[in-house]
Write an enzyme that holds these catalytic residues in place. Structure first.
Site, PDB file in Angstrom:
ATOM      1  N   HIS A 122      96.497  84.393  42.368  1.00 30.15           N
ATOM      2  CA  HIS A 122      96.190  84.782  43.750  1.00 30.15           C
ATOM      3  C   HIS A 122      97.330  85.612  44.334  1.00 30.15           C
ATOM      4  O   HIS A 122      97.109  86.707  44.878  1.00 30.15           O
ATOM      5  CB  HIS A 122      95.966  83.520  44.586  1.00 30.15           C
ATOM      6  CG  HIS A 122      95.645  83.768  46.023  1.00 30.15           C
ATOM      7  ND1 HIS A 122      94.443  83.418  46.595  1.00 30.15           N
ATOM      8  CD2 HIS A 122      96.370  84.336  47.032  1.00 30.15           C
ATOM      9  CE1 HIS A 122      94.438  83.763  47.866  1.00 30.15           C
ATOM     10  NE2 HIS A 122      95.605  84.310  48.160  1.00 30.15           N
ATOM     11  N   GLU A 123      98.550  85.098  44.212  1.00 25.23           N
ATOM     12  CA  GLU A 123      99.695  85.798  44.803  1.00 25.23           C
ATOM     13  C   GLU A 123     100.025  87.090  44.055  1.00 25.23           C
ATOM     14  O   GLU A 123     100.472  88.064  44.659  1.00 25.23           O
ATOM     15  CB  GLU A 123     100.914  84.880  44.852  1.00 25.23           C
ATOM     16  CG  GLU A 123     100.698  83.563  45.599  1.00 25.23           C
ATOM     17  CD  GLU A 123     100.143  83.738  47.009  1.00 25.23           C
ATOM     18  OE1 GLU A 123     100.323  84.810  47.606  1.00 25.23           O
ATOM     19  OE2 GLU A 123      99.516  82.787  47.516  1.00 25.23           O
ATOM     20  N   HIS A 126      97.943  89.842  45.403  1.00 23.60           N
ATOM     21  CA  HIS A 126      98.577  90.404  46.605  1.00 23.60           C
ATOM     22  C   HIS A 126      99.699  91.366  46.223  1.00 23.60           C
ATOM     23  O   HIS A 126      99.842  92.442  46.806  1.00 23.60           O
ATOM     24  CB  HIS A 126      99.150  89.285  47.480  1.00 23.60           C
ATOM     25  CG  HIS A 126      98.130  88.491  48.221  1.00 23.60           C
ATOM     26  ND1 HIS A 126      97.013  89.061  48.805  1.00 23.60           N
ATOM     27  CD2 HIS A 126      98.054  87.156  48.499  1.00 23.60           C
ATOM     28  CE1 HIS A 126      96.298  88.120  49.395  1.00 23.60           C
ATOM     29  NE2 HIS A 126      96.904  86.965  49.222  1.00 23.60           N
TER      30      HIS A 126
END
Length: 263
Positions: A122-123, A126
């Site tokens: 997820h990170e 980003h």
């Protein structure tokens, strides 16, 4: 000389062993020792587990390795030093700092290694968006787009994870989860005035961003040997059982929570 006075006391090794087991017992049960000692031991344990899982995932997880490969192709070479295990004061499992380019893993917030794996992916989504698309994180539409992609591609919205959170749906569950979690994240942006603005930002970019699965082929991600994403339609019965050590760690976190909640 009195015979008792000449008898040897416990060796340093025996004392250290006893102290180590005493502190482990205190850590698990919440009994014995000071509150500060128990908290320090718990944080040290969380950090050790976090670093161990992080190292294994950055070396062997197909999804994490795939993301790191594509970040490097976009000029962002991610090292273990760019993924930091640290205690967090907020109720989340991780975060990405655009200013420093660092991913934060909130030690003690992970129920299993697979939970950490989803958080890292997820990170890293980003981070990928930040590197490739030059995201303006103060722009709610930009932020919403990255949150839609990160939640959709990381495995955060797999069916089993949603059931664990208490959300059960048999129709468009993945989309509902992605939308809900994206709105929550955008709402937490200091530049967002209210929930209506967060919902509006997510709705305005939904179609283009939900369908943008770069660098994966499809969403959500279940990585094969070559790193190609595919739809994750597994039922709970198809999910492999949690590793025994991960389960023990989860029980340890639960026991600590009970101990710290005592009056």
């Amino acid at each position: 000389m009195d015979a008792s006075s000449s008898s040897p006391g416990p060796s340093t090794s025996d004392q250290s062993t006893f102290e180590r087991w005493r502190r482990k017992f205190s850590l698990i049960t919440g009994l014995g020792g000071t509150k500060e000692e128990r908290e320090a031991d718990m944080q040290a344990h969380h950090h050790k587990i976090c670093e161990k899982w992080k190292g294994e995932l950055m070396s062997y997880s197909p999804a994490v390795v795939f993301m790191m490969k594509h970040l490097k192709l976009n000029g962002c070479d991610v090292t273990p030093g760019d993924v930091v295990c640290a205690p967090c004061n907020y109720n989340r499992s991780g975060g990405f700092s655009p200013d420093t380019g660092v991913v934060i893993l909130c030690q003690g917030k992970f129920m299993s290694k697979s939970h950490m794996e989803d958080t890292i992916v997820h990170e890293l989504v980003h981070m990928y968006d930040h590197a490739k698309f030059k995201v303006d994180w103060h722009n709610l539409r930009h932020h919403a787009c990255s949150e839609i992609r990160a939640n959709s591609l990381s495995g955060d919205c797999k069916w089993s994870r949603e059931v664990w959170r208490g959300f059960l749906s048999f129709s468009k569950q993945h989309q509902e989860c992605v939308r809900r979690r994206a709105v929550l994240s955008v709402r937490a942006n200091p530049a967002c005035p209210d929930e209506a603005a967060a919902e509006r930002a997510v709705n305005e970019v939904w179609e283009s961003c939900f369908n943008d699965t770069r660098p994966f082929d499809e969403a959500s991600v279940t990585q094969g040997p070559e790193g190609a994403g595919c739809l994750d339609e597994r039922r709970i019965a198809d999910v492999p059982p949690t590793d025994i050590l991960e389960l023990a760690y989860s029980l340890l976190i639960f026991a600590h929570a009970l101990a710290t909640d005592r009056p």
